[in-house]
Scaffold this motif. Structure first.
Motif, PDB file in Angstrom:
ATOM      1  N   ASN A   1     -22.236   9.291  -2.515  1.00 43.64           N
ATOM      2  CA  ASN A   1     -22.589   8.085  -1.711  1.00 43.64           C
ATOM      3  C   ASN A   1     -21.635   7.102  -1.774  1.00 43.64           C
ATOM      4  O   ASN A   1     -21.883   6.047  -1.876  1.00 43.64           O
ATOM      5  CB  ASN A   1     -23.852   7.772  -2.170  1.00 43.64           C
ATOM      6  CG  ASN A   1     -25.058   8.886  -1.897  1.00 43.64           C
ATOM      7  OD1 ASN A   1     -25.486   9.099  -0.798  1.00 43.64           O
ATOM      8  ND2 ASN A   1     -25.328   9.510  -2.917  1.00 43.64           N
ATOM      9  N   CYS A   2     -20.418   7.357  -1.585  1.00 43.41           N
ATOM     10  CA  CYS A   2     -19.375   6.376  -1.518  1.00 43.41           C
ATOM     11  C   CYS A   2     -18.968   6.191  -0.193  1.00 43.41           C
ATOM     12  O   CYS A   2     -18.957   6.892   0.603  1.00 43.41           O
ATOM     13  CB  CYS A   2     -18.182   6.857  -2.649  1.00 43.41           C
ATOM     14  SG  CYS A   2     -18.705   6.716  -4.282  1.00 43.41           S
ATOM     15  N   GLU A   3     -18.498   4.908  -0.088  1.00 41.18           N
ATOM     16  CA  GLU A   3     -17.639   4.438   1.322  1.00 41.18           C
ATOM     17  C   GLU A   3     -16.184   4.178   0.835  1.00 41.18           C
ATOM     18  O   GLU A   3     -15.818   3.233   0.058  1.00 41.18           O
ATOM     19  CB  GLU A   3     -18.138   3.106   1.872  1.00 41.18           C
ATOM     20  CG  GLU A   3     -17.422   2.881   3.227  1.00 41.18           C
ATOM     21  CD  GLU A   3     -18.177   1.884   4.105  1.00 41.18           C
ATOM     22  OE1 GLU A   3     -17.615   1.328   4.993  1.00 41.18           O
ATOM     23  OE2 GLU A   3     -19.335   1.525   3.873  1.00 41.18           O
ATOM     24  N   ILE A   4     -15.215   5.102   1.236  1.00 40.29           N
ATOM     25  CA  ILE A   4     -13.907   4.915   1.019  1.00 40.29           C
ATOM     26  C   ILE A   4     -13.138   4.624   2.378  1.00 40.29           C
ATOM     27  O   ILE A   4     -12.915   5.369   2.962  1.00 40.29           O
ATOM     28  CB  ILE A   4     -13.545   6.252   0.367  1.00 40.29           C
ATOM     29  CG1 ILE A   4     -14.510   6.780  -0.780  1.00 40.29           C
ATOM     30  CG2 ILE A   4     -11.981   6.320  -0.057  1.00 40.29           C
ATOM     31  CD1 ILE A   4     -14.066   7.893  -1.345  1.00 40.29           C
ATOM     32  N   GLY A   5     -12.761   3.084   2.342  1.00 38.81           N
ATOM     33  CA  GLY A   5     -12.057   2.710   3.166  1.00 38.81           C
ATOM     34  C   GLY A   5     -12.665   1.305   4.055  1.00 38.81           C
ATOM     35  O   GLY A   5     -13.955   1.357   3.700  1.00 38.81           O
ATOM     36  N   ASP A   6     -11.790   0.870   4.885  1.00 41.82           N
ATOM     37  CA  ASP A   6     -12.622  -0.384   5.469  1.00 41.82           C
ATOM     38  C   ASP A   6     -11.506  -0.641   6.779  1.00 41.82           C
ATOM     39  O   ASP A   6     -10.090  -0.296   6.656  1.00 41.82           O
ATOM     40  CB  ASP A   6     -12.492  -1.800   4.725  1.00 41.82           C
ATOM     41  CG  ASP A   6     -13.190  -2.816   5.350  1.00 41.82           C
ATOM     42  OD1 ASP A   6     -14.455  -2.844   5.375  1.00 41.82           O
ATOM     43  OD2 ASP A   6     -12.451  -3.820   5.893  1.00 41.82           O
ATOM     44  N   ALA A   7     -11.854  -1.102   7.787  1.00 40.59           N
ATOM     45  CA  ALA A   7     -11.190  -0.952   9.175  1.00 40.59           C
ATOM     46  C   ALA A   7     -10.292  -2.166   8.936  1.00 40.59           C
ATOM     47  O   ALA A   7      -9.195  -2.427   9.646  1.00 40.59           O
ATOM     48  CB  ALA A   7     -12.184  -1.397  10.309  1.00 40.59           C
ATOM     49  N   THR A   8     -10.478  -3.380   8.254  1.00 38.46           N
ATOM     50  CA  THR A   8      -9.878  -4.435   7.996  1.00 38.46           C
ATOM     51  C   THR A   8      -9.199  -4.490   6.718  1.00 38.46           C
ATOM     52  O   THR A   8      -7.777  -4.596   6.608  1.00 38.46           O
ATOM     53  CB  THR A   8     -10.536  -5.932   7.892  1.00 38.46           C
ATOM     54  OG1 THR A   8     -11.306  -5.892   9.099  1.00 38.46           O
ATOM     55  CG2 THR A   8      -9.792  -7.041   7.896  1.00 38.46           C
ATOM     56  N   ASN A   9      -9.593  -4.160   5.727  1.00 38.52           N
ATOM     57  CA  ASN A   9      -9.249  -4.333   4.291  1.00 38.52           C
ATOM     58  C   ASN A   9      -8.612  -2.805   3.975  1.00 38.52           C
ATOM     59  O   ASN A   9      -9.478  -2.137   3.152  1.00 38.52           O
ATOM     60  CB  ASN A   9      -9.790  -4.662   3.102  1.00 38.52           C
ATOM     61  CG  ASN A   9     -10.197  -6.282   3.436  1.00 38.52           C
ATOM     62  OD1 ASN A   9      -9.200  -6.843   3.892  1.00 38.52           O
ATOM     63  ND2 ASN A   9     -11.339  -6.663   2.847  1.00 38.52           N
ATOM     64  N   GLN A  10      -7.687  -2.226   4.682  1.00 38.06           N
ATOM     65  CA  GLN A  10      -7.483  -0.566   4.736  1.00 38.06           C
ATOM     66  C   GLN A  10      -6.847  -0.394   3.535  1.00 38.06           C
ATOM     67  O   GLN A  10      -6.039  -1.036   2.758  1.00 38.06           O
ATOM     68  CB  GLN A  10      -6.581  -0.377   5.753  1.00 38.06           C
ATOM     69  CG  GLN A  10      -6.920  -0.518   7.283  1.00 38.06           C
ATOM     70  CD  GLN A  10      -5.968  -0.150   8.203  1.00 38.06           C
ATOM     71  OE1 GLN A  10      -5.240  -0.810   8.400  1.00 38.06           O
ATOM     72  NE2 GLN A  10      -6.287   0.808   8.799  1.00 38.06           N
TER      73      GLN A  10
END
Length: 321
Positions: A110-119
């Motif tokens: 249940n992890c989110e790995i990444g971001d569209a802005t703070n890549q």
């Protein structure tokens, strides 16, 4: 008889209760007298997704020695990097490069790995042999290069109910020739700048009830897919082939009950072995593929596939957020 040896119970989980900003690589060194899976759990408190923002060109977690990270579980964490300069391959959530045991997995749940802005540069990167990686219910997205990059030998990777989308290169690249296998079940590999999943193995791989959609290159690229099992999967609107098998072991690939639609260069590259399959060539058979809903529609092809496969397909994801 002598008394039993003392045991070392696992410590309580590390549970951040708020978001964290880090300006250094947080090196965790596992205690050498502890063994077994689940030795350390790092998770968001109360099963709430907590964000860890790295602010320099460095990994968030690395190894302290060859045993570091062995048996570690990450739960309910989001990883990103806000560094304003040029990011290198060090800018990852987890960077594994010092070898170690293969018997105790590093697990992401249940992890989110990444971001569209703070890549991140790569989401998770493994450079040398070590504990195999498990991904359960993870969202891996918008990394500059690969969502997950494995360049190590003799390890496994599992993707169960994961979404790997919008990464600049391959969604998953497992490039060590002698790594035993990759297993992906009910997972989505979509909109990546290279292949959805790039697999270079001489051992077994299993891909079941997965979707490979809208990747710039092929949906699934097999360099040495000697005994790859590809079952009940969707390959749609990829930039080259649905399945591209380019290695010397292509005759071992097996596929059954898969759907191919709108792949630019064709459904399957020369060399892949046929079994039972269905290829939709006239209409889009899916309910709303643009929003990653790959349930079968009531059109001609959707109805035909549904009748042929007895509802054994398909994948319906959350919206592509």
């Amino acid at each position: 008889p002598p008394p039993p040896p003392p045991t070392h119970p696992p410590p309580p989980p590390h549970t951040p209760t708020s978001d964290i900003s880090s300006a250094a690589s947080d090196v965790y060194k596992r205690q050498p007298d502890m063994s077994g899976t689940g030795v350390v759990t790092i998770r968001g408190a109360g099963s709430t997704l907590r964000t860890i923002t790295q602010t320099v060109d460095a990994a968030i977690f690395t190894q302290g020695d060859a045993n570091g990270l062995r048996g570690t579980t990450f739960q309910y964490l989001k990883a990103e990097n806000s560094y304003g300069g040029t990011k290198t391959s060090l800018s990852t959530f987890v960077y594994h490069d010092l070898g170690g045991s293969q018997t105790e997995p590093v697990t992401f749940e249940n992890c989110e790995i990444g971001d569209a802005t703070n890549q991140l540069y790569d989401g998770v990167r493994r450079q040398s042999s070590g504990a195999y990686f498990n991904f359960f219910d993870c969202y891996i997205h918008d990394c500059i290069a690969c969502g997950v990059l494995n360049e190590a030998a003799a390890n496994h990777m599992y993707f169960i109910r994961c979404r790997v989308t919008g990464n600049g290169s391959d969604g998953v690249k497992s490039g060590a020739q002698y790594t035993p296998y990759v297993v992906a079940i009910e997972s989505l590999f979509a909109g990546n700048g290279g292949h959805g999943l790039w697999y270079n193995k001489t051992y077994a791989a299993t891909f079941a009830r997965c979707v490979f959609y809208g990747n710039s290159a092929s949906g699934l690229y097999l360099v040495s897919g000697s005994t790859a099992q590809i079952i009940n999967c969707v390959f749609a609107e990829n930039g080259t082939y649905g399945i591209e098998n380019a290695g010397a072991f292509e005759t071992g690939a097996y596929r059954s009950n898969n759907v191919f639609y709108g792949n630019t260069s064709g459904s399957i590259a020369t060399g892949s072995v046929d079994s039972t399959s269905y290829e939709a060539t006239t209409d889009d058979p899916f309910t709303d593929s643009a929003n990653y809903d790959f349930s079968l529609n009531s059109g001609t092809d959707g109805t035909a596939i549904n009748a042929a496969f007895y509802d054994c397909l398909l994948y319906t994801s959350d919206a592509a957020d």
